[in-house]
Design a protein around this motif. Structure first.
Motif, PDB file in Angstrom:
ATOM      1  N   LEU A 213       5.604   5.064  13.328  1.00  0.00           N
ATOM      2  CA  LEU A 213       5.265   6.317  12.670  1.00  0.00           C
ATOM      3  C   LEU A 213       5.310   6.177  11.159  1.00  0.00           C
ATOM      4  CD1 LEU A 213       4.590   9.315  13.008  1.00  0.00           C
ATOM      5  CD2 LEU A 213       7.049   9.785  13.030  1.00  0.00           C
ATOM      6  N   MET A 214       6.289   5.455  10.629  1.00  0.00           N
ATOM      7  CA  MET A 214       6.360   5.244   9.188  1.00  0.00           C
ATOM      8  C   MET A 214       5.136   4.484   8.685  1.00  0.00           C
ATOM      9  SD  MET A 214      10.405   4.300   8.835  1.00  0.00           S
ATOM     10  CE  MET A 214      10.229   3.769   7.128  1.00  0.00           C
ATOM     11  N   PHE A 215       4.736   3.452   9.399  1.00  0.00           N
ATOM     12  CA  PHE A 215       3.554   2.682   9.012  1.00  0.00           C
ATOM     13  C   PHE A 215       2.309   3.566   9.063  1.00  0.00           C
ATOM     14  CE2 PHE A 215       0.025  -0.208   9.717  1.00  0.00           C
ATOM     15  CZ  PHE A 215       0.268  -1.212   8.789  1.00  0.00           C
ATOM     16  N   PHE A 216       2.191   4.367  10.099  1.00  0.00           N
ATOM     17  CA  PHE A 216       1.029   5.248  10.253  1.00  0.00           C
ATOM     18  C   PHE A 216       0.963   6.268   9.124  1.00  0.00           C
ATOM     19  CE2 PHE A 216      -0.563   9.351  11.751  1.00  0.00           C
ATOM     20  CZ  PHE A 216      -1.842   9.010  12.131  1.00  0.00           C
TER      21      PHE A 216
ATOM     22  N   LEU B  14      -1.514   8.689   4.515  1.00  0.00           N
ATOM     23  CA  LEU B  14      -1.372   9.489   3.306  1.00  0.00           C
ATOM     24  C   LEU B  14      -1.719   8.705   2.049  1.00  0.00           C
ATOM     25  CD1 LEU B  14       1.856  11.567   4.008  1.00  0.00           C
ATOM     26  CD2 LEU B  14      -0.528  12.198   4.308  1.00  0.00           C
ATOM     27  N   LYS B  15      -1.591   7.393   2.111  1.00  0.00           N
ATOM     28  CA  LYS B  15      -1.968   6.578   0.955  1.00  0.00           C
ATOM     29  C   LYS B  15      -3.446   6.739   0.642  1.00  0.00           C
ATOM     30  CE  LYS B  15      -1.978   1.792  -0.684  1.00  0.00           C
ATOM     31  NZ  LYS B  15      -1.661   0.376  -0.324  1.00  0.00           N
ATOM     32  N   MET B  16      -4.262   6.836   1.677  1.00  0.00           N
ATOM     33  CA  MET B  16      -5.693   6.999   1.466  1.00  0.00           C
ATOM     34  C   MET B  16      -6.011   8.382   0.896  1.00  0.00           C
ATOM     35  SD  MET B  16      -6.871   4.097   2.325  1.00  0.00           S
ATOM     36  CE  MET B  16      -8.583   4.555   2.130  1.00  0.00           C
ATOM     37  N   LYS B  17      -5.194   9.377   1.204  1.00  0.00           N
ATOM     38  CA  LYS B  17      -5.476  10.734   0.743  1.00  0.00           C
ATOM     39  C   LYS B  17      -4.829  11.044  -0.599  1.00  0.00           C
ATOM     40  CE  LYS B  17      -6.417  13.108   5.090  1.00  0.00           C
ATOM     41  NZ  LYS B  17      -7.663  13.711   4.621  1.00  0.00           N
ATOM     42  N   ILE B  18      -3.633  10.529  -0.853  1.00  0.00           N
ATOM     43  CA  ILE B  18      -2.923  10.863  -2.082  1.00  0.00           C
ATOM     44  C   ILE B  18      -3.325   9.935  -3.226  1.00  0.00           C
ATOM     45  CG2 ILE B  18      -0.660  10.983  -3.161  1.00  0.00           C
ATOM     46  CD1 ILE B  18       0.472  12.005  -0.599  1.00  0.00           C
ATOM     47  N   LEU B  19      -3.308   8.641  -2.971  1.00  0.00           N
ATOM     48  CA  LEU B  19      -3.606   7.695  -4.041  1.00  0.00           C
ATOM     49  C   LEU B  19      -5.090   7.602  -4.345  1.00  0.00           C
ATOM     50  CD1 LEU B  19      -1.161   4.749  -3.279  1.00  0.00           C
ATOM     51  CD2 LEU B  19      -0.893   6.637  -4.879  1.00  0.00           C
ATOM     52  N   SER B  20      -5.936   7.972  -3.399  1.00  0.00           N
ATOM     53  CA  SER B  20      -7.375   7.859  -3.640  1.00  0.00           C
ATOM     54  C   SER B  20      -7.859   8.835  -4.704  1.00  0.00           C
ATOM     55  CB  SER B  20      -8.141   8.099  -2.343  1.00  0.00           C
ATOM     56  OG  SER B  20      -7.878   9.404  -1.861  1.00  0.00           O
TER      57      SER B  20
ATOM     58  N   PRO C 138       1.030   7.001 -10.503  1.00  0.00           N
ATOM     59  CA  PRO C 138       0.901   6.421  -9.159  1.00  0.00           C
ATOM     60  C   PRO C 138       2.234   6.209  -8.464  1.00  0.00           C
ATOM     61  CG  PRO C 138      -0.510   5.279 -10.736  1.00  0.00           C
ATOM     62  CD  PRO C 138       0.336   6.205 -11.522  1.00  0.00           C
ATOM     63  N   HIS C 139       3.274   5.840  -9.216  1.00  0.00           N
ATOM     64  CA  HIS C 139       4.540   5.573  -8.529  1.00  0.00           C
ATOM     65  C   HIS C 139       5.160   6.854  -7.995  1.00  0.00           C
ATOM     66  CE1 HIS C 139       5.674   6.295 -12.787  1.00  0.00           C
ATOM     67  NE2 HIS C 139       6.760   6.851 -12.272  1.00  0.00           N
ATOM     68  N   PHE C 140       4.899   8.006  -8.665  1.00  0.00           N
ATOM     69  CA  PHE C 140       5.375   9.277  -8.129  1.00  0.00           C
ATOM     70  C   PHE C 140       4.693   9.595  -6.804  1.00  0.00           C
ATOM     71  CE2 PHE C 140       6.593  10.935 -12.563  1.00  0.00           C
ATOM     72  CZ  PHE C 140       7.842  10.355 -12.437  1.00  0.00           C
TER      73      PHE C 140
ATOM     74  N   THR D  23       4.990   9.657  -0.674  1.00  0.00           N
ATOM     75  CA  THR D  23       4.544   9.107   0.605  1.00  0.00           C
ATOM     76  C   THR D  23       5.675   8.404   1.338  1.00  0.00           C
ATOM     77  OG1 THR D  23       2.341   8.798  -0.365  1.00  0.00           O
ATOM     78  CG2 THR D  23       2.822   7.643   1.685  1.00  0.00           C
ATOM     79  N   PHE D  24       6.410   7.560   0.620  1.00  0.00           N
ATOM     80  CA  PHE D  24       7.496   6.819   1.263  1.00  0.00           C
ATOM     81  C   PHE D  24       8.646   7.738   1.651  1.00  0.00           C
ATOM     82  CE2 PHE D  24       5.614   3.051  -0.917  1.00  0.00           C
ATOM     83  CZ  PHE D  24       5.406   2.295   0.220  1.00  0.00           C
ATOM     84  N   ALA D  25       8.905   8.786   0.859  1.00  0.00           N
ATOM     85  CA  ALA D  25       9.980   9.712   1.207  1.00  0.00           C
ATOM     86  C   ALA D  25       9.655  10.459   2.503  1.00  0.00           C
ATOM     87  CB  ALA D  25      10.205  10.697   0.069  1.00  0.00           C
ATOM     88  N   LEU D  26       8.402  10.886   2.637  1.00  0.00           N
ATOM     89  CA  LEU D  26       8.011  11.565   3.875  1.00  0.00           C
ATOM     90  C   LEU D  26       8.097  10.625   5.065  1.00  0.00           C
ATOM     91  CD1 LEU D  26       6.837  14.062   5.292  1.00  0.00           C
ATOM     92  CD2 LEU D  26       4.560  13.205   4.742  1.00  0.00           C
ATOM     93  N   ALA D  27       7.679   9.370   4.875  1.00  0.00           N
ATOM     94  CA  ALA D  27       7.735   8.418   5.985  1.00  0.00           C
ATOM     95  C   ALA D  27       9.176   8.060   6.345  1.00  0.00           C
ATOM     96  CB  ALA D  27       6.956   7.157   5.614  1.00  0.00           C
ATOM     97  N   ALA D  28      10.035   7.898   5.331  1.00  0.00           N
ATOM     98  CA  ALA D  28      11.423   7.506   5.596  1.00  0.00           C
ATOM     99  C   ALA D  28      12.215   8.634   6.237  1.00  0.00           C
ATOM    100  CB  ALA D  28      12.094   7.064   4.299  1.00  0.00           C
TER     101      ALA D  28
END
Length: 291
Positions: free
Chosen positions: A235-238, A243-249, A264-266, A271-276
Motif C-alpha cells: 500500500l505504501m508503494f502504491f 500521488l507522486k504522479m499527481k502532486i509532483l507533476s 518539491p521536498h515539501f 506523499t511519504f507522510a500519507l504513505a507511512a
C-alpha cells in the motif's frame, strides 16, 4: 258513525314521515326538487381557473418552485457533485480484478500515469490507474462483516462493539482526508486532487486490512504479522507512486506561474507522510480482531 270512520279514512292525507328533530339526516331527500349543493363548496371555485389573475399567480408560483429547486441543486453540487460521484463508480469486473492485483502486487507495474481524453480523465473501467470509490466502499463493508465474524468466533460479538468498530474506521478516514486537505492548503500545493480522490486512496487500505484479518484468523499471529507487513509495504508503494504522479507533476506548471508554491521536498514529505501513516492505521484497526 260507520260512514264517518270510512270518510275519515278516505279523506285524511297520508303524511310523510319526518326524521327526529334532534338527529342528523343519513341521506338527502332527492324525491323532489333540485339536488342540494355540497356543504362547504364555494360557488366561486369553479370560476377560479378561468380568472386570468389566478392563472398568473399559479404560473408565478410554479416558476418560484423551479427556481428554488435549482438553487438547492446548486448548493448540493457545491459540496458533492453527482456527476463526479458517478465517475468514481464507473467500474466493471475486469477493472476490479486488475485493481485488486495492483494493490497487492504493485511492484511490477510500470505506467502509473492517469490517461486523459480531451482534458478529461478516463473512467476507471478504461484506466486502471484512475482512482475509484467502488473498491473502498465494498472493502469497508467487507471489513465490517469480517470484524463481526472475527468477534463472533472469539465470543466477543455485540452490536455495540461492531458499531464502535465501524464508526472508528470511518472517523479515521475522515481525519486522514481532512489532514491531507489542510496540509495541501497550508503548503500551497496546487494539484488536481479532489476530495473524492483522497477518499479513494485512503480507502484502499481496507483491502489490505481484509487480507490481514483473514490471515490472522487462519494462521494465527504469525500469519497476521506477515500479511500486515506485505499489505503495508504494497500500500505504501502504491500510494507513493500514485500521488507522486499527481502532486509532483504540477510542480513545473506552478513554478512557471505567478505566486508562491510548495517546494518539491515539501510535496515529497506530504506523499511519504500519507504513505507511512497507513500501516499504523491498519494495525490499529485490525490488531484487536486477532488474538
Amino acid at each position: 258513525m260507520d260512514f264517518q270512520q270510512h270518510g275519515y279514512r278516505a279523506t285524511k292525507p297520508r303524511a310523510r314521515a319526518s326524521p327526529p328533530s334532534g338527529g342528523p339526516l343519513l341521506f338527502d331527500d332527492t324525491s323532489s326538487g333540485p339536488p342540494p349543493m355540497n356543504r362547504g363548496q364555494d360557488p366561486g371555485v369553479g370560476n377560479l381557473f378561468a380568472d386570468p389573475m389566478a392563472s398568473a399567480a399559479m404560473m408565478y408560483g410554479s416558476s418560484l418552485a423551479n427556481q428554488g429547486k435549482d438553487i438547492v441543486n446548486k448548493e448540493i453540487n457545491r459540496f458533492m457533485s453527482v456527476n463526479k460521484l458517478k465517475y468514481f463508480f464507473a467500474v466493471d469486473t475486469r477493472y476490479v480484478m486488475k485493481k485488486l492485483l495492483l494493490l497487492m502486487f504493485p511492484y511490477t507495474h510500470q505506467d502509473w500515469e492517469v490517461r486523459y481524453h480531451r482534458d478529461t480523465p478516463l473512467t476507471p473501467r478504461h484506466d486502471v490507474n484512475a482512482p475509484d470509490l467502488y473498491i473502498p466502499t465494498m472493502a469497508f463493508i467487507t471489513y465490517i462483516l469480517l470484524a463481526g465474524m472475527a468477534l463472533g468466533i472469539q465470543k466477543r460479538f455485540s452490536p455495540e462493539v461492531l458499531g464502535l468498530c465501524a464508526s472508528t474506521a470511518l472517523v479515521w478516514i475522515i481525519i486522514e482526508v481532512l489532514v491531507m486537505l489542510l496540509s495541501l492548503y497550508l503548503l500551497t500545493v496546487h494539484t488536481d486532487l479532489s476530495t473524492f480522490d483522497l477518499v479513494a486512496y485512503s480507502g484502499y487500505k481496507y483491502v489490505g486490512m481484509i487480507l490481514t484479518v483473514l490471515c490472522g484468523l487462519l494462521f494465527g499471529s504469525d500469519g497476521y504479522f506477515a500479511a500486515l507487513a506485505w499489505s503495508s509495504c504494497a500500500l505504501m508503494f502504491f500510494i507513493v507512486r500514485s500521488l507522486k504522479m499527481k502532486i509532483l507533476s504540477s510542480f513545473s506548471a506552478d513554478s512557471m506561474g505567478v505566486g508562491t508554491s510548495a517546494k518539491p521536498h515539501f510535496r515529497l514529505y506530504i506523499t511519504f507522510a500519507l504513505a507511512a501513516f497507513q500501516p499504523i492505521i491498519i494495525y490499529w484497526l485490525t490488531a484487536h480482531l486477532v488474538r
